[in-house]
Scaffold this motif. Structure first.
Motif, PDB file in Angstrom:
ATOM      1  N   GLN A  27       0.806  -1.221   0.000  1.00 53.26           N
ATOM      2  CA  GLN A  27       0.000   0.000   0.000  1.00 53.26           C
ATOM      3  C   GLN A  27       0.840   1.272   0.000  1.00 53.26           C
ATOM      4  N   HIS A 128       0.877  -9.220   4.683  1.00 57.79           N
ATOM      5  CA  HIS A 128      -0.259  -8.294   4.530  1.00 57.79           C
ATOM      6  C   HIS A 128      -0.653  -8.296   3.043  1.00 57.79           C
ATOM      7  N   ASN A 172      -2.221 -10.768   8.375  1.00 56.39           N
ATOM      8  CA  ASN A 172      -3.215  -9.709   8.490  1.00 56.39           C
ATOM      9  C   ASN A 172      -4.520 -10.144   7.824  1.00 56.39           C
ATOM     10  N   TYR A 310     -12.910  -1.560  12.894  1.00 59.33           N
ATOM     11  CA  TYR A 310     -13.294  -0.298  12.261  1.00 59.33           C
ATOM     12  C   TYR A 310     -14.732   0.087  12.548  1.00 59.33           C
ATOM     13  N   GLU A 365      -5.280  -2.383  14.199  1.00 63.24           N
ATOM     14  CA  GLU A 365      -5.744  -1.353  13.249  1.00 63.24           C
ATOM     15  C   GLU A 365      -7.051  -0.756  13.725  1.00 63.24           C
ATOM     16  N   GLU A 419      -5.545   1.923  -1.452  1.00 62.46           N
ATOM     17  CA  GLU A 419      -6.580   1.175  -0.706  1.00 62.46           C
ATOM     18  C   GLU A 419      -7.117   0.008  -1.558  1.00 62.46           C
ATOM     19  N   TRP A 420      -6.236  -0.900  -1.936  1.00 61.32           N
ATOM     20  CA  TRP A 420      -6.597  -2.151  -2.610  1.00 61.32           C
ATOM     21  C   TRP A 420      -7.561  -1.910  -3.775  1.00 61.32           C
TER      22      TRP A 420
END
Ligand code: NCW
Length: 460
Positions: A27, A128, A172, A310, A365, A419-420
């Protein structure tokens, strides 16, 4: 349920609490084919038409590979105590197995040294999501040899870094690289397989975790602290009634057979050494084939249970006593990613994990994406990020105050990044990155977080 805070000026965070921020190799690093790096599944996936928003890729990203020293200066300015980085497997081993790329591993050597010079503790994530493309061609996580491949790579990294690194995170969010990558197809390698194959790949990832823990313990040059960083559905009670609280906890315990976001399906083998009965029933014929001895590998003593949290799911006791998801009122606060702002998730999520797994918890995270930009006067006034973090951290403080053993908090992310599948649409950072010029600008939240770190949470 709103959580009330009475004595906000007194910190409840333990004196050795770790305040950090996180990022991941693909990333931020860029340099996708520099210095002998091999390709990852994300290098391949981002080349596919329509796979990523506006055709973005991590080819350059934040150019952290070349700018890491400048980035660490900024981390130092923020006062970070710890930085959670990930190692790119194909940068270190271009074909995933066999030959080690000296220039690749030297990058992490320099990165770790530079962090330590700034008194920032490196926390190293071994995987990750940037799986070696060459190994993907051999079946990737579906190949029964994949756990061994990961353990061999882990040994290489640990032999090189463990004289200076003591904190390790194996995987991850297996739910994402297995689920989004192999079931839904939205993430690399972009597969849409049967649930049986997906869970078999997941089983191999769990074996990889176990073998990696063994590889760390065997090869580390100093005592290691090892955990992992799963994600999962966090339920929180809609009201503070006893019934709703019990329903929220039951929701987190539950294993549903139609998705892979369950907590216990992944966590129970790692900590307890078996798949939950309820999960085996729910997945039925799709459950993975388990060989004798597999759980002895998967269940390794770990030192902390990491969690990426999140957003949570408001839950009430349904008429049948079962957990029932509540729809939030129209217009409820959400982030740029459309994830609901539900700070209670940090209280209930850490409480559930600590109680169920009886391990110290680290929030590996937490954060949000906003539509941040640099204003005409050169600032990034991200008031929403500050308010979001304040709300979430107050809930974390409440959990700690009630005895939940939380050892650290890592903000996602130190800087805006790729962001992927969403490309550069979302900005998660404390540091704003202008991808055209690579100019970094500290957001208001970075200065605010500095105050939180300095006061060990008292300034919340
Ligand atoms: S997409 C995702 N993310 C973001 C990513 O930047 C990071 O690399 C990941 O570790 C931010 O944090 C993670 N995660 C997908 C989360 C899906 C949550 C689903 C909850 C299920 C109920």
């Amino acid at each position: 349920m709103p959580i009330k805070h009475d004595n906000q000026s007194i910190t409840k965070f333990p004196s050795h609490f770790t305040w950090g921020a996180a990022a991941a190799a693909y990333q931020i690093e860029g340099a996708w084919d520099s210095d002998g790096k091999g390709q990852s599944v994300w290098d391949a996936f981002t080349k596919k038409k329509g796979a990523v928003w506006e055709g973005h890729s991590g080819n350059v990203a934040c150019d952290h590979y070349n700018r890491y020293a400048e980035d660490i200066e900024l981390m130092e300015l923020i006062g970070l105590q710890a930085y959670r980085l990930s190692v790119s497997w194909p940068r270190v081993m271009p074909e995933g197995v066999g030959k080690v790329n000296p220039r690749g591993i030297e990058f992490y050597d320099r990165l770790v040294d530079r962090l330590l010079e700034s008194n920032i503790e490196p926390w190293v994530t071994l995987f990750h999501w940037d799986y070696p493309h060459e190994l993907d061609l051999k079946g990737g996580w579906l190949n029964p040899d994949s756990p061994k491949w990961f353990a061999d790579y882990t040994k290489v990294v640990v032999e090189c870094l463990s004289d200076r690194v003591s904190n390790w995170i194996t995987l991850n969010e297996p739910q994402c690289f297995i689920g989004l990558g192999h079931l839904v197809g939205e993430h690399a390698p972009g597969m849409k397989l049967s649930l049986q194959k997906v869970l078999q790949a997941g089983h191999n990832a769990l074996l990889a975790h176990g073998l990696a823990v063994q590889a760390i313990r065997t090869n580390t040059k100093q005592p290691a602290s090892i955990g992992w960083a799963p994600v999962g559905a966090v339920h929180y009670p809609h009201t503070d009634s006893k019934e709703d609280c019990a329903a929220a906890m039951a929701g987190m315990h539950a294993v549903y057979g139609d998705n892979v976001w369950n907590n216990r399906w992944w966590g129970d083998p790692v900590v307890h050494g078996f798949y939950p009965e309820e999960g085996l029933r729910a997945y039925g014929a799709s459950a993975p084939k388990v060989k004798s001895g597999d759980f002895d590998i998967i269940k390794q003593p770990i030192d902390f249970y990491g969690c990426n949290i999140y957003s949570g799911v408001p839950t009430k006791a349904g008429s049948n006593g079962k957990p029932e998801v509540v729809t939030l009122p129209a217009g409820s606060p959400h982030t740029h990613f459309l994830w609901n702002r539900t700070p209670e998730a940090l209280y209930w999520g850490t409480k559930f994990l600590a109680e169920h797994y009886k391990l110290p918890v680290v929030v590996t995270e937490n954060g949000l994406s906003c539509n941040d930009w640099v204003t005409l006067d050169g600032q990034v006034p991200d008031a929403q990020r500050i308010d979001f973090l304040r709300r979430y951290l107050l809930c974390l403080e409440k959990a700690i105050d009630e005895g939940v053993d939380v050892r650290g908090y890592f903000h996602w992310s130190i800087m805006d990044n790729f962001e992927w599948a969403e490309g550069y649409k979302h900005r998660f950072g404390l540091i704003h990155v202008d991808y055209e010029t690579q100019k970094r600008t500290l957001k208001d939240s970075a200065y605010w977080y500095r105050g939180v770190i300095r006061s060990n949470g008292a300034s919340l």
